[in-house]
Structure formats: structure tokens, C-alpha cells
Scaffold this active site. Structure first.
Site, PDB file in Angstrom:
ATOM      1  NE  ARG A 315      -6.162   5.536   2.537  1.00  0.00           N
ATOM      2  CZ  ARG A 315      -7.007   4.986   1.849  1.00  0.00           C
ATOM      3  NH1 ARG A 315      -7.667   4.528   2.151  1.00  0.00           N
ATOM      4  NH2 ARG A 315      -6.769   5.369   0.387  1.00  0.00           N
ATOM      5  CD  GLU A 718      -3.919  -0.203   1.730  1.00  0.00           C
ATOM      6  OE1 GLU A 718      -5.078   0.394   0.723  1.00  0.00           O
ATOM      7  OE2 GLU A 718      -3.478   0.498   2.372  1.00  0.00           O
TER       8      GLU A 718
HETATM    9  N1  MTE Z   1      -0.906 -10.160   0.005  1.00  0.00           N
HETATM   10  C1  MTE Z   1       0.058 -10.213  -0.115  1.00  0.00           C
HETATM   11  N2  MTE Z   1       0.054 -12.126   0.105  1.00  0.00           N
HETATM   12  N3  MTE Z   1       1.421  -9.960  -0.013  1.00  0.00           N
HETATM   13  C2  MTE Z   1       1.793  -8.183   0.275  1.00  0.00           C
HETATM   14  O1  MTE Z   1       2.213  -7.708   0.848  1.00  0.00           O
HETATM   15  N4  MTE Z   1      -0.286  -6.192   0.528  1.00  0.00           N
HETATM   16  C3  MTE Z   1      -1.381  -5.311   1.298  1.00  0.00           C
HETATM   17  C4  MTE Z   1      -2.588  -5.830   0.015  1.00  0.00           C
HETATM   18  N5  MTE Z   1      -2.119  -7.261   0.139  1.00  0.00           N
HETATM   19  C5  MTE Z   1      -0.198  -8.042   0.492  1.00  0.00           C
HETATM   20  C6  MTE Z   1      -1.211  -7.994   0.289  1.00  0.00           C
HETATM   21  C7  MTE Z   1      -1.541  -4.110   0.354  1.00  0.00           C
HETATM   22  S1  MTE Z   1      -0.306  -2.888   2.077  1.00  0.00           S
HETATM   23  C8  MTE Z   1      -1.913  -3.210  -0.757  1.00  0.00           C
HETATM   24  S2  MTE Z   1      -1.557  -2.056  -0.531  1.00  0.00           S
HETATM   25  C9  MTE Z   1      -2.411  -4.345  -1.470  1.00  0.00           C
HETATM   26  O2  MTE Z   1      -2.055  -5.564  -1.016  1.00  0.00           O
HETATM   27  C10 MTE Z   1      -1.813  -3.559  -2.891  1.00  0.00           C
HETATM   28  O3  MTE Z   1      -1.947  -4.339  -4.119  1.00  0.00           O
HETATM   29  P1  MTE Z   1      -3.065  -4.859  -4.390  1.00  0.00           P
HETATM   30  O4  MTE Z   1      -3.266  -2.721  -4.823  1.00  0.00           O
HETATM   31  O5  MTE Z   1      -3.356  -5.002  -5.689  1.00  0.00           O
HETATM   32  O6  MTE Z   1      -4.396  -5.395  -3.809  1.00  0.00           O
HETATM   33  N1  LUZ Z   2      -1.847   7.362  -0.176  1.00  0.00           N
HETATM   34  C1  LUZ Z   2      -2.737   6.356   0.260  1.00  0.00           C
HETATM   35  C2  LUZ Z   2      -0.617   7.400  -0.587  1.00  0.00           C
HETATM   36  O1  LUZ Z   2      -3.927   6.558   0.694  1.00  0.00           O
HETATM   37  N2  LUZ Z   2      -2.126   5.186   0.138  1.00  0.00           N
HETATM   38  C3  LUZ Z   2      -0.545   5.149   0.570  1.00  0.00           C
HETATM   39  O2  LUZ Z   2      -0.286   3.846  -0.091  1.00  0.00           O
HETATM   40  C4  LUZ Z   2      -0.405   6.480  -0.541  1.00  0.00           C
HETATM   41  N3  LUZ Z   2       1.269   6.694  -0.421  1.00  0.00           N
HETATM   42  C5  LUZ Z   2       1.473   7.559  -1.209  1.00  0.00           C
HETATM   43  C6  LUZ Z   2       1.102   8.689  -1.186  1.00  0.00           C
HETATM   44  N4  LUZ Z   2      -0.236   8.265  -0.289  1.00  0.00           N
HETATM   45 MO1  MOS Z   3      -0.229  -0.835   0.579  1.00  0.00          MO
HETATM   46  S1  MOS Z   3      -0.090  -0.048   2.955  1.00  0.00           S
HETATM   47  O1  MOS Z   3      -0.983   0.903   0.752  1.00  0.00           O
HETATM   48  O2  MOS Z   3       1.024  -0.366   0.166  1.00  0.00           O
END
Ligand code: MTE
Ligand code: LUZ
Ligand code: MOS
Length: 767
Positions: A315, A718
Site C-alpha cells: 500500500r 483512514e
Molecule cells: N475511528 C474510531 N473512533 N476508532 C477506531 O479505532 N479505526 C480507523 C477508522 N476510524 C478507528 C476509527 C481505522 S484504522 C479503520 S480501517 C476504519 O476506521 C475501520 O472502520 P470502517 O471501515 O468502518 O471505516
Molecule cells: N490491505 C489493506 C490489507 O489495504 N488494508 C488492510 O487493512 C489489510 N489487512 C490485511 C491484508 N491486507
Molecule cells: Mo485500519 S489500519 O485498516 O484497521
């Protein structure tokens, strides 16, 4: 309509009242025991013996065990099998300070922790020299996965022919997740060899799978449940596994429920973080700062094992382009093996580290050309219908970056403020201001194709209430709220009629991690599919009973209208039930059109891109290095938002979290012992409410997704983490001003007060 409405998080009231139970708040069964982990005191060594007899003799201790007591595989690695649950037996290598070597189970958590604290005395090992630095590991050719390459065109030739060239050596630090709720698992032995594990995890199915392997039993014997996490941020995607496995093994051995809740310091010492990166970059460009060719070597500190470092590096390479057309580019990515905690997923998953590199380079190009950095960035944006192919071959066919940046720049008064900042700096010798506007593009989908699938289960009860289950997990991001909105919308019900229950491997099988920001894209579509099936059955039944066409039956506001007759949704459900119509359904979704070739590093890994931009203004004190974010303006693309309030919350949270990574969070390992020195909030500083700028204006760029995503929304979890690049580059701008804009500041991230002060001194010395 329910979808698109700003609603508070489904648990918001419970969160603030302390009535939302997290794993540790659930009532404990009588006879519950508590586990703790004995940790390696060495960064690198050979294990000789563990005096478990001494551990067992401690007051309150019921059991203590090492790797040899694990009934199945001593393995909690997900993609690569290189992650022992506990360090192996005599002869095994100790890989980092804090690696779990033995587990102890006691009547109280206090007693277990006292026995775990004996680690230094009961573990005998021979010391080996540790490698703590990623570049040192790189020089030794020590990697956790084979190096990755991604190239397009002829970067070397383009560089050689370019009229200008910059060469840069810089880096970015790692980042601790600092989820408010630490890692925890509570394992409950069930009848006939079953095991139930309540676990704070983003990936219940993976926990189920790994616990089954550790216990040497079938997956059907293991149930994993998670109602909510107090934050995950990627830190509970893979690394909840060690905790779940130890709790389950301890519960199997003792036949009693066992809880393992890590102390915060131990959480820092045991689990990994965001990968810190080092970059070596050469970039050839023209007078306008347009990139002609770029070569970059990225070296990530992977820590002691592979974990998710392979996909993280993939990524990173796929986000080096950020929002820019790079005609000739050659990238190399190395995941270096060091004697530190194993680094893992963290919001952005390598994407921020990849994009940071090109942003840093463009900032330097602008400074060296004496141009406004925003102009250089604009000159490099992906085009529409031309200059629109990524280095990995995917067409950027939903590009909105130019109009989005124009709108933000106009709205926040960028040009006028650029002048005002220059005027301020001319009159202010000690305090200096800086301004920067940075764009972002973030690819949405797991970069591993098969993970882009989800399932859901919807039950409609006879009183018209609805229970939803899906494969995603709730970590505070509001996934359950969005999924409930989607289901309520589909059935024409008020939000309150729908309840989302805990994620449970006995309800939805083989789920993907809630990660890659795909939670609502995938589970929203799966839940919609399930709800749609029920609605279609109800409509068919209603049309048969009362007349008209099924597609003319109307579901709205908890009422159903069929052939001129109106009734409550519950009435229809009752009538359908008596005619033996199935009132529950499963649903499934798989993202269409994805492809990825790992050999050639090319394909269409992303369903679509999310876009955004931020403009930040900072004030630095050139005598102390202290700084403040004065104002931030954000324009961010979430497609047609499912819930604007939640999305703005995600953007604000991502911005501040990313700002912490860019500016204040710093990890220090003792160079002699290899121990992490910054393992508590006393020494590791994360941003607080006080760091939120007084002027913080977040707006949504309201264009619907060009792709058929759930109600044309876009993922939001993200991408906003990249917005605070603007804070970092505003700081660089202020430091540059301190040197009269004569030299490119030598300032890597994190731009801590100390680093800012050193950079100010360097630009003044050179100027
Ligand atoms: N928001 C909160 N409040 N707490 C979290 O742990 N994790 C982040 C983001 N926002 C997170 C957050 C991450 S790393 C990801 S991948 C996404 O939320 C996952 O949730 P979603 O796919 O439902 O957006
Ligand atoms: N790829 C990605 C992944 O883009 N995001 C992820 O969180 C992930 N996790 C496992 C394997 N590939
Ligand atoms: Mo989020 S780093 O893809 O849990």
C-alpha cells in the site's frame, strides 16, 4: 430518508454515561482466573531455561506455562507463520524486549502480574547483539518479506535527462495506536471442548481460526464475540491474536474462565505500531516543478516478524503517487527485520508513509525553485482523460482533485493568507508563521482482492423490530449506526426499529477484518442485500394478498402501502408469518472489478479513490521550538455521506491523530538494551483536545461516488489521516521563513519541538 441523515453514534449516550460495556466491563463468571505475561528482558538472545517452579510458588498462582504447553500450534502469525505466541523452548531466539515468554494464571490480576514481574529473574538466556535500526537491518539484508518493486517508464533515463534534480534522505517515525481500551481477551470454556472468547478485536474470524489452531481443535468449537472496541486503529487487526490465544490456552489448561487484560506499559512493550519509514529519493523535474522521473527506496522498520508488513509496504508503494501523475518512476520497498515489536496495521496501512514521501519531495522542489508549494503540487495533479494512469496501471477515472483543491483554496483565502503570513514574518523576528495546503488521494479496497467480501444476517420479528448482524466490528467509527441506517432505509422503518448486535463468529462466518476503511462499504452492502430480500418477499406476499404489483408496494415511515391499503410494517409481518413467509435473511457482497498481480505489482486494486485536501496555518517560536496550529480548513470527499455527523467526526479524529504522528509522537528505544523507553503517556505524547485548533473548519465535498457503492457514499475511516501533512509542511514553511527562505529545512517527521528548534538553528546557520 434515513440514509444521509446526521445521527449520533448508536452508543453515544451510553459512551458518555459509562454505560457502554467493553470487554472488561462484562460480568465475570464465578471462578474466573486472570493471566499475565512474563516478558523477555533481552532484545536479542538465546533462551536457555525458564524457572516456572518459582513462578508457580508465588501467592495466588494457579498455573504457569511456556510454549511447550500449547496444545496445538505455537503460532499467531496471519499471513506468514513467523509469530510465536510464546517464545519457543530452550534454544529459541528471544526477539525483542517485551516478547512474551511465559504465561501465568492466578486468582487475581494483581497476583498474576506479580508473578509475571519475576521474568527478569526466572528467564535464563544468552545475550546476542540486537539490531534496532531499520537501515542497519537493510544494510545487513535482513527482511521479514522479500523486497518489493514497482516501476513504470524509465526513471533512470528521465532523471538523467531532467533539467533539475533533488536528492533527499529523510524519514517518518512510527506511531503507537493508543486505543483507549487496551488489548484484552476473556476465554470461557464451553461444553464438549468448545471455547468462547470475548475479545477486543477488529478481526473475530482470524481470532477464531488462530485460537482453534492453538487449541488443536476445529473452528466450529471456537466462538469469538466482540460488541465494541474502545478503539482499534489497526492495532487490533492481527495483534489481538496473541492475547486471545494465551487466554484460550490458559482456559483450556485450567478448565476455568481466564481473562487477559494487558497493562498499558505491557501493551506498548508487547504489541507493534505503525511502521516508521526511511526514504532515499531522487527526483528530476522541470522549471515548473513538474516531475519527470523519480526513484525512491523505502525502508520500513517491520520489527521482529512479518505480521502485515508485506501488504503495508504494497500500500505504501501504491500511494507514493498520492494525487500526482508520475510519468517515470521506480520504487523499491524493504521491510527490515529488527529486534523491536512487530509493526502492524495503523490507520492508512502504509498509504500515509507512501504519500508522505512524494509530498516531502514536492515541498523541497518548490523551496529550491522558490515557488509556492501549492503551485508545484497543482502542476503535478493527475489529469482527466490524460496523465491519469497510476504506476500500478489503474486508471484514475474519478479524479476530482483539481476542483476540490480550487474550492478549498478559494474558501480558506489561501492566496491572501500567503501574503499575510509573509507580512507577519517580515515584522516578527521570533515568532514565525507557516502555511501549507496538501491534497490526498486514497485507494479504497483491501489490496488483497479476496478480502473484499462481507456477510450479514437480518432478522425481522413479529412486532416489526429488526435485528442485524454483520461481519464488521464497531471500534467507535460508527459502523453499526451506518448499517442500521441502511437497513432501516431499505425496509422503510424508523432508525429505532433496528438494532445491531455484537459481532459473532457463530452468526457470520469467514469475515474479513474491519479494516482498509471498507467496513460500511462491504457490510452496508451485505446488510442491504439481506434487507432487500426480506422486503421483496414481503412485497410479493402483499401483492398476492391485496393486489397490485410487488414493486409498487411502498415501505415508508414504518408503514406499508399496498393497492391503496395502508398498514403497519408489523401487521404485514404478522400476516406474512401466518402464510409461512421467511422473515429473516442472509446477505452477501463482493466488491466487483478488482484485480491484483503480486508478481508484476499491477492491476486494479481499488474500487475507487477518496479525495481530500487541507490547509493549515501554524505559528512557531524560534527560541524554543514550540508551535501551535492556529487554523485548519478541510474539504474532504466522502461521496454522498451516509451520515454527515459521523463522517465529520472521522475526519476531525483522523486529522488530529495524523497530526500527532507528524509532530509530537516519538518512539525511543534504549540503544544499549533495546528496551522501548517511551512506553507510557508520561513519555509518549499524543494530541489532546487542547491541540485542536481554535479555527477548525471541516466541510464535506458532496459529490456522489461515481461507483455503485452503498448509496454512493465513500469510505472515510483512514483517508483523513493524510490531511495533517498540511500541518507538517506548514511547520517546514515557518522554519524556512526563520532562515529567510534561503535553504530547504532539514526537518523530518515527527517535527517535535526539539526537531523544530534544531531545524531553525540549521537554516539560520546556513543562511
Ligand atoms: N475511528 C474510531 N473512533 N476508532 C477506531 O479505532 N479505526 C480507523 C477508522 N476510524 C478507528 C476509527 C481505522 S484504522 C479503520 S480501517 C476504519 O476506521 C475501520 O472502520 P470502517 O471501515 O468502518 O471505516
Ligand atoms: N490491505 C489493506 C490489507 O489495504 N488494508 C488492510 O487493512 C489489510 N489487512 C490485511 C491484508 N491486507
Ligand atoms: Mo485500519 S489500519 O485498516 O484497521
Amino acid at each position: 430518508a434515513e440514509v444521509g441523515r446526521s445521527r449520533p453514534h448508536e452508543s453515544a449516550a451510553a459512551h458518555v454515561a459509562g454505560r457502554a460495556p467493553y470487554t472488561d466491563d462484562l460480568p465475570e463468571l464465578a471462578g474466573t482466573l486472570h493471566a499475565a505475561l512474563g516478558l523477555s528482558p533481552l532484545a536479542h538472545g538465546v533462551l536457555r531455561a525458564v524457572d516456572l517452579a518459582r513462578v508457580r510458588a508465588m501467592p495466588g498462582v494457579v498455573d504457569a506455562f511456556c510454549a511447550d504447553a500449547i496444545p496445538g500450534e505455537n503460532q499467531c502469525g496471519s499471513l506468514v507463520k513467523d509469530d510465536p505466541i510464546l517464545a519457543g523452548g530452550p534454544g529459541a531466539t528471544l526477539r525483542h524486549v517485551g516478547q512474551p515468554v511465559y504465561a501465568v494464571v492466578a486468582r487475581t490480576r494483581e497476583a498474576a502480574r506479580r508473578a509475571a514481574a519475576l521474568a527478569r529473574e526466572v528467564i535464563s538466556a544468552e545475550t546476542l547483539p540486537p539490531v534496532l535500526d531499520a537501515l542497519q537491518a537493510h544494510a545487513a539484508g535482513q527482511y521479514v518479506v522479500p523486497p518489493l518493486k514497482l516501476a513504470r517508464g524509465d526513471a533512470a533515463a528521465a532523471l538523467a535527462a531532467a533539467p533539475h534534480r533533488v536528492e533527499l534522505d529523510f524519514g517518518v517515525g512510527g506511531q503507537e495506536h493508543f486505543y483507549l481500551e487496551g488489548q484484552i481477551a476473556y476465554a470461557l470454556p464451553q461444553e464438549q471442548g468448545g471455547m468462547k472468547v470475548l475479545c477486543s478485536t477488529q478481526h473475530p474470524s482470524e481470532m477464531q481460526h488462530l485460537v482453534a489452531h492453538a487449541l488443536h481443535c476445529a473452528s466450529h468449537a471456537v466462538q469469538v464475540e466482540c460488541r465494541r472496541m474502545g478503539g482499534g486503529f489497526g492495532g487490533k487487526e492481527s495483534q489481538s491474536a496473541l492475547i486471545a490465544c494465551v487466554a484460550a490456552v490458559a482456559a483450556r489448561r485450567t478448565g476455568r474462565p481466564v481473562k487477559l487484560r494487558l497493562d498499558r506499559d505491557d501493551d506498548f512493550l508487547i504489541t507493534g505500531r505503525r511502521h516508521g519509514f526511511r526514504y532515499r529519493l531522487a527526483l528530476g523535474h522541470d522549471e515548473e516543478g513538474r516531475v519527470l522521473g523519480a526513484e525512491v527506496v523505502m525502508v520500513a522498520n517491520a520489527g521482529h516478524s512479518a505480521d502485515l508488513s508485506g501488504p503495508v509496504m504494497t500500500r505504501a508503494l501504491c500511494h507514493f503517487d498520492n494525487a500526482y501523475w508520475l510519468p517515470n518512476v521506480a520504487m523499491q520497498g524493504y521491510a527490515a527485520r529488527t529486534n523491536t515489536q512487530s509493526n502492524t496495521a495503523f490507520r492508512g496501512f502504509g498509504g500515509p508513509q507512501g504519500a508522505f514521501a512524494i509530498e516531502y519531495a514536492l515541498d523541497s522542489v518548490a523551496r529550491r525553485l522558490g515557488r509556492d508549494a501549492l503551485e508545484v503540487r497543482r502542476a503535478n495533479f493527475y489529469g482527466v482523460g490524460e496523465r491519469d494512469t497510476t504506476p500500478y496501471g489503474q486508471h484514475v477515472d474519478d479524479n476530482i482533485i483539481a476542483p476540490l483543491v480550487d474550492e478549498l483554496a478559494a474558501g480558506c483565502g489561501y492566496a491572501a493568507r500567503r501574503e499575510a503570513v509573509a507580512a507577519f514574518n517580515a515584522a516578527s523576528p521570533v515568532l514565525k508563521k507557516g502555511l501549507a495546503l496538501t491534497p490526498l488521494k486514497f485507494g479504497i479496497s483491501f489490496n488483497v482482492v479476496h478480502l473484499n467480501q462481507a456477510g450479514a444476517l437480518v432478522h425481522v420479528y413479529l412486532d416489526g423490530s429488526v435485528l442485524v448482524n454483520h461481519g464488521g466490528t464497531e471500534m467507535g467509527q460508527g459502523l453499526n449506526t451506518k448499517v442500521a441506517q441502511v437497513v432501516a432505509h431499505e425496509l422503510g422503518l424508523p432508525f429505532e426499529a433496528v438494532r445491531v448486535s455484537a459481532t459473532d463468529t457463530q452468526k457470520i462466518a469467514n469475515t474479513s477484518a474491519t479494516a482498509a476503511s471498507t467496513g460500511s462499504d462491504l457490510n452496508g452492502k451485505a446488510a442491504q442485500d439481506a434487507a432487500r430480500r426480506i422486503r421483496e418477499r414481503l412485497a410479493a406476499f402483499a401483492a398476492k394478498r391485496w393486489g397490485g404489483e410487488p414493486q409498487e408496494v411502498l415501505f415508508a415511515n414504518g408503514r406499508v402501502v399496498v393497492a391503496g391499503q395502508a398498514m403497519d410494517f408489523a401487521e404485514l409481518c404478522n400476516a406474512a408469518y401466518l402464510e409461512r413467509v421467511q422473515l429473516w435473511s442472509e446477505g452477501f457482497y463482493a466488491t466487483p472489478g478488482l484485480s491484483w498481480d503480486r508478481q508484476t505489482m499491477s492491476g486494479n486494486p481499488f474500487y475507487y479513490f477518496a479525495w481530500g485536501a487541507a490547509c493549515s496555518e501554524v505559528l512557531i517560536d524560534t527560541l524554543t521550538g514550540e508551535w501551535r496550529l492556529v487554523r485548519a480548513d478541510v474539504l474532504h470527499d466522502v461521496g454522498a455521506s451516509l451520515n454527515p455527523a459521523l463522517d465529520i467526526g472521522q475526519i476531525e479524529g483522523g486529522f488530529i491523530q495524523g497530526m500527532g504522528w507528524m509532530t509530537m509522537e516519538e518512539l525511543v528505544w534504549n540503544p544499549r538494551t533495546g528496551a522501548l523507553a517511551t512506553h507510557a503517556p508520561s513519555t509518549y505524547k499524543i494530541p489532546t483536545a487542547n491541540d485542536v485548533p481554535a479555527e477548525f473548519k471541516v466541510r464535506l465535498y458532496g459529490r456522489p461516488n461515481a461507483r455503485d457503492s452503498i448509496h454512493r457514499s465513500k469510505a472515510v475511516g483512514e483517508p483523513p489521516l493524510l490531511l495533517p501533512f498540511s500541518v507538517f509542511f506548514a511547520i517546514r514553511d515557518a522554519v524556512s521563513a526563520a532562515g529567510g527562505h534561503r535553504v530547504d529545512p532539514p526537518l523530518s517527521a515527527p517535527a517535535t519541538g526539539e526537531a523544530i528548534l534544531a531545524a531553525v538553528q540549521a537554516v539560520r546557520a546556513a543562511a
